[in-house]
Design a protein around this motif. Structure first.
Motif, PDB file in Angstrom:
ATOM      1  N   GLU A  78      55.000  41.863  43.826  1.00 27.82           N
ATOM      2  CA  GLU A  78      53.922  42.388  44.680  1.00 27.82           C
ATOM      3  C   GLU A  78      52.997  41.251  45.134  1.00 27.82           C
ATOM      4  O   GLU A  78      52.200  41.426  46.033  1.00 27.82           O
ATOM      5  CB  GLU A  78      53.077  43.410  43.912  1.00 27.82           C
ATOM      6  CG  GLU A  78      53.810  44.681  43.567  1.00 27.82           C
ATOM      7  CD  GLU A  78      52.952  45.613  42.730  1.00 27.82           C
ATOM      8  OE1 GLU A  78      52.468  46.623  43.256  1.00 27.82           O
ATOM      9  OE2 GLU A  78      52.760  45.307  41.533  1.00 27.82           O
ATOM     10  N   HIS A  79      53.085  40.127  44.457  1.00 32.09           N
ATOM     11  CA  HIS A  79      52.293  38.910  44.682  1.00 32.09           C
ATOM     12  C   HIS A  79      50.827  39.085  44.246  1.00 32.09           C
ATOM     13  O   HIS A  79      50.227  40.117  44.508  1.00 32.09           O
ATOM     14  CB  HIS A  79      52.326  38.440  46.141  1.00 32.09           C
ATOM     15  CG  HIS A  79      53.722  38.147  46.594  1.00 32.09           C
ATOM     16  ND1 HIS A  79      54.152  38.419  47.859  1.00 32.09           N
ATOM     17  CD2 HIS A  79      54.797  37.627  45.930  1.00 32.09           C
ATOM     18  CE1 HIS A  79      55.427  38.079  47.975  1.00 32.09           C
ATOM     19  NE2 HIS A  79      55.844  37.600  46.814  1.00 32.09           N
ATOM     20  N   SER A  80      50.335  38.061  43.607  1.00 31.38           N
ATOM     21  CA  SER A  80      48.951  38.133  43.138  1.00 31.38           C
ATOM     22  C   SER A  80      48.098  37.008  43.712  1.00 31.38           C
ATOM     23  O   SER A  80      46.961  36.820  43.298  1.00 31.38           O
ATOM     24  CB  SER A  80      48.922  38.077  41.604  1.00 31.38           C
ATOM     25  OG  SER A  80      49.494  36.878  41.145  1.00 31.38           O
ATOM     26  N   LEU A  85      44.284  32.501  51.795  1.00 27.33           N
ATOM     27  CA  LEU A  85      44.019  31.134  51.307  1.00 27.33           C
ATOM     28  C   LEU A  85      45.255  30.260  51.445  1.00 27.33           C
ATOM     29  O   LEU A  85      46.385  30.728  51.359  1.00 27.33           O
ATOM     30  CB  LEU A  85      43.598  31.152  49.838  1.00 27.33           C
ATOM     31  CG  LEU A  85      42.237  31.710  49.468  1.00 27.33           C
ATOM     32  CD1 LEU A  85      41.958  31.415  47.986  1.00 27.33           C
ATOM     33  CD2 LEU A  85      41.127  31.125  50.305  1.00 27.33           C
TER      34      LEU A  85
ATOM     35  N   LYS B   4      28.585  28.411  43.919  1.00 25.51           N
ATOM     36  CA  LYS B   4      28.836  28.078  45.322  1.00 25.51           C
ATOM     37  C   LYS B   4      28.744  29.354  46.148  1.00 25.51           C
ATOM     38  O   LYS B   4      29.184  30.416  45.710  1.00 25.51           O
ATOM     39  CB  LYS B   4      30.249  27.507  45.462  1.00 25.51           C
ATOM     40  CG  LYS B   4      30.380  26.054  45.124  1.00 25.51           C
ATOM     41  CD  LYS B   4      31.796  25.628  45.488  1.00 25.51           C
ATOM     42  CE  LYS B   4      32.246  24.456  44.674  1.00 25.51           C
ATOM     43  NZ  LYS B   4      33.696  24.263  44.761  1.00 25.51           N
ATOM     44  N   ARG B   7      31.632  31.616  46.571  1.00 25.01           N
ATOM     45  CA  ARG B   7      32.040  32.462  45.439  1.00 25.01           C
ATOM     46  C   ARG B   7      31.266  33.779  45.403  1.00 25.01           C
ATOM     47  O   ARG B   7      31.336  34.514  44.437  1.00 25.01           O
ATOM     48  CB  ARG B   7      31.866  31.701  44.125  1.00 25.01           C
ATOM     49  CG  ARG B   7      32.931  30.621  43.938  1.00 25.01           C
ATOM     50  CD  ARG B   7      32.744  29.886  42.644  1.00 25.01           C
ATOM     51  NE  ARG B   7      32.863  30.758  41.486  1.00 25.01           N
ATOM     52  CZ  ARG B   7      32.632  30.357  40.246  1.00 25.01           C
ATOM     53  NH1 ARG B   7      32.289  29.108  40.017  1.00 25.01           N
ATOM     54  NH2 ARG B   7      32.747  31.192  39.241  1.00 25.01           N
ATOM     55  N   ALA B  11      37.811  35.721  47.580  1.00 23.10           N
ATOM     56  CA  ALA B  11      38.551  34.535  48.019  1.00 23.10           C
ATOM     57  C   ALA B  11      39.325  34.880  49.286  1.00 23.10           C
ATOM     58  O   ALA B  11      40.002  35.901  49.342  1.00 23.10           O
ATOM     59  CB  ALA B  11      39.502  34.090  46.921  1.00 23.10           C
ATOM     60  N   GLY B  12      39.187  34.030  50.297  1.00 24.02           N
ATOM     61  CA  GLY B  12      39.893  34.268  51.560  1.00 24.02           C
ATOM     62  C   GLY B  12      38.995  34.868  52.629  1.00 24.02           C
ATOM     63  O   GLY B  12      39.404  34.996  53.771  1.00 24.02           O
ATOM     64  N   ILE B  98      45.014  44.107  49.842  1.00 20.76           N
ATOM     65  CA  ILE B  98      45.567  43.974  51.191  1.00 20.76           C
ATOM     66  C   ILE B  98      46.425  42.704  51.272  1.00 20.76           C
ATOM     67  O   ILE B  98      45.941  41.605  51.000  1.00 20.76           O
ATOM     68  CB  ILE B  98      44.432  43.928  52.252  1.00 20.76           C
ATOM     69  CG1 ILE B  98      43.606  45.220  52.206  1.00 20.76           C
ATOM     70  CG2 ILE B  98      45.008  43.717  53.651  1.00 20.76           C
ATOM     71  CD1 ILE B  98      42.319  45.174  53.009  1.00 20.76           C
ATOM     72  N   GLY B  99      47.692  42.875  51.634  1.00 24.56           N
ATOM     73  CA  GLY B  99      48.595  41.727  51.812  1.00 24.56           C
ATOM     74  C   GLY B  99      49.194  41.218  50.517  1.00 24.56           C
ATOM     75  O   GLY B  99      50.192  40.509  50.522  1.00 24.56           O
ATOM     76  N   SER B 100      48.569  41.536  49.409  1.00 25.51           N
ATOM     77  CA  SER B 100      49.080  41.179  48.077  1.00 25.51           C
ATOM     78  C   SER B 100      48.268  41.973  47.066  1.00 25.51           C
ATOM     79  O   SER B 100      47.393  42.754  47.454  1.00 25.51           O
ATOM     80  CB  SER B 100      48.924  39.675  47.809  1.00 25.51           C
ATOM     81  OG  SER B 100      47.579  39.383  47.525  1.00 25.51           O
ATOM     82  N   LYS B 101      48.532  41.752  45.802  1.00 28.50           N
ATOM     83  CA  LYS B 101      47.709  42.392  44.760  1.00 28.50           C
ATOM     84  C   LYS B 101      46.911  41.291  44.067  1.00 28.50           C
ATOM     85  O   LYS B 101      47.099  41.014  42.884  1.00 28.50           O
ATOM     86  CB  LYS B 101      48.613  43.125  43.763  1.00 28.50           C
ATOM     87  CG  LYS B 101      49.275  44.378  44.315  1.00 28.50           C
ATOM     88  CD  LYS B 101      48.325  45.561  44.261  1.00 28.50           C
ATOM     89  CE  LYS B 101      48.999  46.863  44.641  1.00 28.50           C
ATOM     90  NZ  LYS B 101      49.870  47.404  43.624  1.00 28.50           N
ATOM     91  N   SER B 102      46.056  40.630  44.833  1.00 29.35           N
ATOM     92  CA  SER B 102      45.242  39.557  44.241  1.00 29.35           C
ATOM     93  C   SER B 102      44.287  40.111  43.186  1.00 29.35           C
ATOM     94  O   SER B 102      43.703  39.358  42.418  1.00 29.35           O
ATOM     95  CB  SER B 102      44.481  38.793  45.323  1.00 29.35           C
ATOM     96  OG  SER B 102      43.717  39.660  46.108  1.00 29.35           O
ATOM     97  N   THR B 105      45.078  38.779  39.863  1.00 26.78           N
ATOM     98  CA  THR B 105      44.517  37.458  39.533  1.00 26.78           C
ATOM     99  C   THR B 105      43.046  37.609  39.134  1.00 26.78           C
ATOM    100  O   THR B 105      42.608  37.044  38.137  1.00 26.78           O
ATOM    101  CB  THR B 105      44.656  36.506  40.739  1.00 26.78           C
ATOM    102  OG1 THR B 105      46.037  36.355  41.033  1.00 26.78           O
ATOM    103  CG2 THR B 105      44.060  35.138  40.447  1.00 26.78           C
ATOM    104  N   MET B 106      42.322  38.397  39.916  1.00 29.45           N
ATOM    105  CA  MET B 106      40.890  38.566  39.625  1.00 29.45           C
ATOM    106  C   MET B 106      40.674  39.179  38.239  1.00 29.45           C
ATOM    107  O   MET B 106      39.716  38.841  37.550  1.00 29.45           O
ATOM    108  CB  MET B 106      40.224  39.450  40.686  1.00 29.45           C
ATOM    109  CG  MET B 106      40.203  38.859  42.078  1.00 29.45           C
ATOM    110  SD  MET B 106      39.511  37.197  42.157  1.00 29.45           S
ATOM    111  CE  MET B 106      37.811  37.492  41.740  1.00 29.45           C
ATOM    112  N   ARG B 118      31.794  38.928  43.337  1.00 26.40           N
ATOM    113  CA  ARG B 118      32.345  38.645  44.667  1.00 26.40           C
ATOM    114  C   ARG B 118      32.327  39.878  45.571  1.00 26.40           C
ATOM    115  O   ARG B 118      32.284  39.745  46.788  1.00 26.40           O
ATOM    116  CB  ARG B 118      33.769  38.103  44.537  1.00 26.40           C
ATOM    117  CG  ARG B 118      33.813  36.641  44.086  1.00 26.40           C
ATOM    118  CD  ARG B 118      35.234  36.179  43.918  1.00 26.40           C
ATOM    119  NE  ARG B 118      35.331  34.805  43.465  1.00 26.40           N
ATOM    120  CZ  ARG B 118      35.548  33.755  44.258  1.00 26.40           C
ATOM    121  NH1 ARG B 118      35.685  33.937  45.552  1.00 26.40           N
ATOM    122  NH2 ARG B 118      35.641  32.536  43.765  1.00 26.40           N
TER     123      ARG B 118
END
Lengths: 244, 167
Positions: A78-80, A85, B4, B7, B11-12, B98-102, B105-106, B118
């Protein structure tokens, strides 16, 4: 060591994991195999605490929380990553948030896969996105690297290269838990195979044990899943109405 | 420890356009509220004043100047802005899907508040700025009242009402 005891997860009334208990010591490359919907992804997401579940999961004797979660990394189909970026911006982000980030490994893998550094990830091809996802997981500096179908969309050459690189760069204390359907491809690469079916662990053997028993990974999986080779012939015969 | 500015948003997402649009919204609300006050002020001001033969504005009649200063009156105009800020916070959270499951990561970061900072920092900062602007506008209105309306044309309790309203 990651220790899972009595892990149970239900989606509504449908059980996804049923009383799973498992130990994942350091330094292993573990293959997690099962059909679609068997519970592989749910198992991984439960370990990270992304989804609510019952049972206990500990990392080196402690519950997995924000204090120790950086010891785990996750590469998922699914990408994380952050699509807007660039890889360079990801490098800054990871260095800032993951103190053990391995920049040398990151740079080496980026060069190996020849990925552009200054283009947003959303412009990458599906294969490049997968590669970058795995690069981040391997470079985070984690002790346990979870990979959930990381090569979906990659061509066979890329995958083969990747297995070789992976087996070459891992430290003794790094553990990889790899969920994939590409059984033949990873059979020489994994040290332990865990089979999961309908939310239950139905098989767990080391490569050494399989070798001693004279079995291949594929034969072990087929045997455990009670695979019936005559099934295809029968189905074709039924459909075509003749002997195949 | 300083953080910063980049932040303060997911991100993005660039902080500059977010701040620029939010600031524009805030200024627009402030301007609209001020113009609405001026319009009402001039209407009631006209009721307690008239023009003499020389064309000068003079105070006349028994009517008193209406106390138009109210936190709630300003708040009504700022409501849409505050709602937009709340929606911005929701969008920032959804951005991680959206576009990934970031979001994965968070949620793996050492600082459990990083995700919420954020998502909420900019909306909360601008909501606070909006509330501050409401108070600033009210003080400006008071100054306008005191400068333009003689005391005998004010209700004797107008000050008390204003402070009750503001505090």
């Amino acid at each position: 060591m990651i220790k899972i005891e009595g892990l149970t997860k239900k989606y509504g009334t449908k059980p996804a994991l049923n009383n799973v208990s498992l130990e994942l010591p350091r330094g292993e490359i573990v293959g997690l195999f099962g059909e679609n919907g068997a519970g592989k992804t749910t198992l991984m997401k439960s370990i990270f605490g992304f989804i609510p579940h019952k049972g206990t999961i500990t990392l080196d004797g402690e519950k997995i929380t924000h204090k120790n979660i950086e010891k785990l990394s996750f590469a998922t189909c699914e990408h994380s990553f952050f699509p807007a970026l660039t890889p360079s911006a990801h490098l800054d982000f990871y260095k800032e948030h993951f103190p053990s980030f391995n920049e040398k490994r990151y740079t080496g893998l980026m060069e190996f896969f020849e990925l552009p550094k200054n283009r947003p990830l959303r412009t990458f091809s599906a294969g490049q996105k997968n590669q970058f996802e795995v690069i981040l997981a391997l470079s985070q500096g984690a002790d346990y690297i979870f990979m959930d179908e990381p090569f979906a969309g990659n061509d066979v050459f890329n995958r083969e290269d990747f297995y070789k690189v992976l087996s070459g760069i891992l430290n003794d204390n790094e553990t990889v838990i790899l969920s994939t359907h590409l059984i033949e491809e990873v059979s020489d690469f994994i040290g332990r195979a865990i089979l999961i079916r309908e939310g239950e662990i139905i098989g767990d053997k080391t490569a050494e044990a399989l070798e001693n028993e004279g079995k291949t990974l594929m034969s072990y999986i087929k045997e455990t899943y009670h695979y019936r080779p005559d099934r295809v012939g029968k189905a074709l015969s039924d459909i075509m109405g003749e002997e195949v | 420890m300083t953080r910063k500015s980049s932040r303060l948003v997911p991100a993005g997402i660039g902080i500059k356009p977010v701040v620029l649009v939010s600031l524009s919204g805030l200024v627009l609300c402030g301007f609209t509220a001020f113009m609405a006050f001026l319009e009402r002020f001039m209407y009631f001001y006209g009721k307690i004043t008239s023009y003499d033969d020389a064309g000068n504005r003079v105070f006349s009649g028994d009517e008193k100047m209406q106390p138009l200063i109210s936190f709630n009156a300003n708040f009504d105009i700022f409501k849409i802005f505050f709602l937009c800020m709340a929606l911005l916070g929701v969008y920032f959270f959804l951005h991680h899907f959206i576009g990934s499951k970031s979001i994965y990561t968070m949620r793996r970061l050492k600082n459990p508040l990083e995700l919420y900072i954020r998502c909420l920092a900019v909306p909360v900062i601008f909501i606070i700025l909006g509330i501050a602007l409401i108070y600033i506008l009210n003080f400006i209105y008071i100054e306008i009242y005191l400068a333009l309306v003689p005391e005998e044309y004010l209700y004797p309790w107008w000050n008390a009402n204003i402070w009750r309203d503001l505090l």
